[in-house]
Design an enzyme around this catalytic site. Structure first.
Site, PDB file in Angstrom:
ATOM      1  N   HIS A 170      76.730  12.744 -17.344  1.00  0.00           N
ATOM      2  CA  HIS A 170      78.005  12.399 -16.716  1.00  0.00           C
ATOM      3  C   HIS A 170      78.272  13.225 -15.464  1.00  0.00           C
ATOM      4  O   HIS A 170      78.224  14.451 -15.482  1.00  0.00           O
ATOM      5  CB  HIS A 170      79.167  12.592 -17.705  1.00  0.00           C
ATOM      6  CG  HIS A 170      80.467  12.132 -17.135  1.00  0.00           C
ATOM      7  ND1 HIS A 170      80.915  10.841 -17.265  1.00  0.00           N
ATOM      8  CD2 HIS A 170      81.389  12.767 -16.359  1.00  0.00           C
ATOM      9  CE1 HIS A 170      82.053  10.707 -16.625  1.00  0.00           C
ATOM     10  NE2 HIS A 170      82.365  11.857 -16.065  1.00  0.00           N
ATOM     11  N   HIS A 221      82.338   7.424 -13.557  1.00  0.00           N
ATOM     12  CA  HIS A 221      80.982   7.931 -13.837  1.00  0.00           C
ATOM     13  C   HIS A 221      80.178   7.487 -12.622  1.00  0.00           C
ATOM     14  O   HIS A 221      80.115   6.282 -12.327  1.00  0.00           O
ATOM     15  CB  HIS A 221      80.437   7.328 -15.144  1.00  0.00           C
ATOM     16  CG  HIS A 221      79.049   7.777 -15.523  1.00  0.00           C
ATOM     17  ND1 HIS A 221      78.760   8.343 -16.761  1.00  0.00           N
ATOM     18  CD2 HIS A 221      77.876   7.722 -14.848  1.00  0.00           C
ATOM     19  CE1 HIS A 221      77.460   8.620 -16.812  1.00  0.00           C
ATOM     20  NE2 HIS A 221      76.903   8.245 -15.654  1.00  0.00           N
ATOM     21  N   HIS A 240      78.078   5.990  -9.861  1.00  0.00           N
ATOM     22  CA  HIS A 240      77.176   4.827  -9.857  1.00  0.00           C
ATOM     23  C   HIS A 240      76.968   4.361  -8.437  1.00  0.00           C
ATOM     24  O   HIS A 240      77.883   4.357  -7.623  1.00  0.00           O
ATOM     25  CB  HIS A 240      77.720   3.679 -10.721  1.00  0.00           C
ATOM     26  CG  HIS A 240      79.154   3.316 -10.478  1.00  0.00           C
ATOM     27  ND1 HIS A 240      80.201   4.085 -10.941  1.00  0.00           N
ATOM     28  CD2 HIS A 240      79.723   2.270  -9.831  1.00  0.00           C
ATOM     29  CE1 HIS A 240      81.354   3.526 -10.580  1.00  0.00           C
ATOM     30  NE2 HIS A 240      81.095   2.433  -9.891  1.00  0.00           N
ATOM     31  N   GLY A 290      88.498   2.189  -4.590  1.00  0.00           N
ATOM     32  CA  GLY A 290      88.427   1.204  -5.669  1.00  0.00           C
ATOM     33  C   GLY A 290      87.518   1.601  -6.809  1.00  0.00           C
ATOM     34  O   GLY A 290      87.061   0.737  -7.567  1.00  0.00           O
ATOM     35  N   ASN A 320      81.577   4.068  -4.637  1.00  0.00           N
ATOM     36  CA  ASN A 320      83.008   4.234  -4.447  1.00  0.00           C
ATOM     37  C   ASN A 320      83.455   5.555  -5.054  1.00  0.00           C
ATOM     38  O   ASN A 320      83.024   5.923  -6.154  1.00  0.00           O
ATOM     39  CB  ASN A 320      83.757   3.065  -5.102  1.00  0.00           C
ATOM     40  CG  ASN A 320      83.473   1.746  -4.408  1.00  0.00           C
ATOM     41  OD1 ASN A 320      83.470   1.671  -3.181  1.00  0.00           O
ATOM     42  ND2 ASN A 320      83.229   0.691  -5.180  1.00  0.00           N
TER      43      ASN A 320
END
Ligand code: AMP
Ligand code: ZN
Length: 111
Positions: free
Chosen positions: A46, A95, A97, A90, A84
């Site tokens: 994480h 987590h 990505h 947004g 983002n």
């Protein structure tokens, strides 16, 4: 991290349409695709977002960009990598990505 959707996907407790997996990284199709190719690349451990990265994460970032490049191979016309960070951008899943988007002409700038 408890109650994190992408940690659960990384752990295999929530299913995903996985397209690539390494020791440190998972790539899976976005559930709500915005382009013919829309894959998410995540670290298995994480990290909230790109804002949480530092010099110690160089190896993880290399693994994530390498996975992105492998995913992008199915888009010979080109592809886009987006991440983002925070509410103004947004970010809806906290987590880290990378969105890998391709398979059609992509507008610029994004909204
Ligand atoms: P972002 O808004 O940048 O945080 O991106 C989160 C992305 O995760 C969105 O494009 C969602 O469609 C996608 N998403 C949410 N839940 C899932 C899921 N269970 N499997 C795959 N993609 C998901
Ligand atoms: Zn997580």
């Amino acid at each position: 991290m408890a109650d994190c959707l992408f940690c659960s996907i990384a752990a295999g407790t929530i299913p995903a349409d996985v397209v690539l997996e390494t020791d440190d990284v998972l790539a899976f199709n976005d559930i709500n695709p915005a382009a013919p190719t829309h894959v998410l690349v995540i670290p298995k451990r994480h990290v909230d977002s790109a804002a949480g990265l530092g010099p110690d994460d160089a190896g993880l970032l290399a693994a994530m960009f390498s996975a992105a490049a492998r995913v992008g191979e199915k888009c010979p016309g080109g592809w886009r990598l987006v991440t983002n960070v925070g509410p103004d951008a947004g970010q809806s899943v906290i987590h880290l990505h990378f969105h890998i988007l391709g398979g059609r002409a992509l507008g610029w700038p994004p909204g």
